[in-house]
Design an enzyme around this catalytic site. Sequence first.
Site: not given
Length: 182
Positions: A11-13
Site C-alpha cells: 500500500g502507501c509507502f
Amino acid sequence: MTTETATFGGGCFWCTEAAMKELAGVQRVTSGYAGGDTENPTYREVCSETTGHAEVVEVEYDPDVIGYADLLEVFFATHDPTQLNRQGPDVGSQYRSIVLYHDDEQRHLVEKYVEALAEAYDDDVVTEIEPLGRFWPAEEYHQDYFEKNPADAYCRMHAQPKIEKVRERFAELVRSGTATSD
C-alpha cells in the site's frame, strides 16, 4: 556492523515506512518505487499506473538484531495481502502487495511464509513475489513522511494504526522507548 536489505510494498509507502521504523535493528527505511520497467520514475508517473512500479520501502537492517522472517511477519500483519491492487483507501497497481527478494534465501523464506499464510485466509493471498530489479528512491518529500507530518489526517487514519499494531503485537521487536506500556 553488517546490514542486509529487504524490499516490501503493502500500500502507501508512508504507512509501511512508519511501521518498519518502529523495529529494533532497522537502520534505515527508504520509500521508493520498484517492480516496474520505467527508469527513475516520478511519483506522478507511478500514480499513472504506466510504469509497472509499486510504492515500496527498502529496509536496511542488522540481522544480528532482527531477522528477515521477523520483518516478513510485521509486513504481513500491517497490510491485507488478499486485496488486489489496493490497501484501504488507496487503489491502483502501485499499491499492490509485493515482496521483492534480494537473494535465494529471502525468496525461499517469503515463499514458505506466503504458503503458510494462505491457510489463514478465506481469500487468496495475492502478494507478488519477485526478484528485486532496481529500487528507485522516492522524492525527498515522501521520505520520513509520518515523522514530518504526524498530524496529517491520512497519517492519523492509516499510518498511526499500523504503528500501534506493531507496538502492541510485536512489542519484543520494537525499539526501546517506542513501545506503549500496559
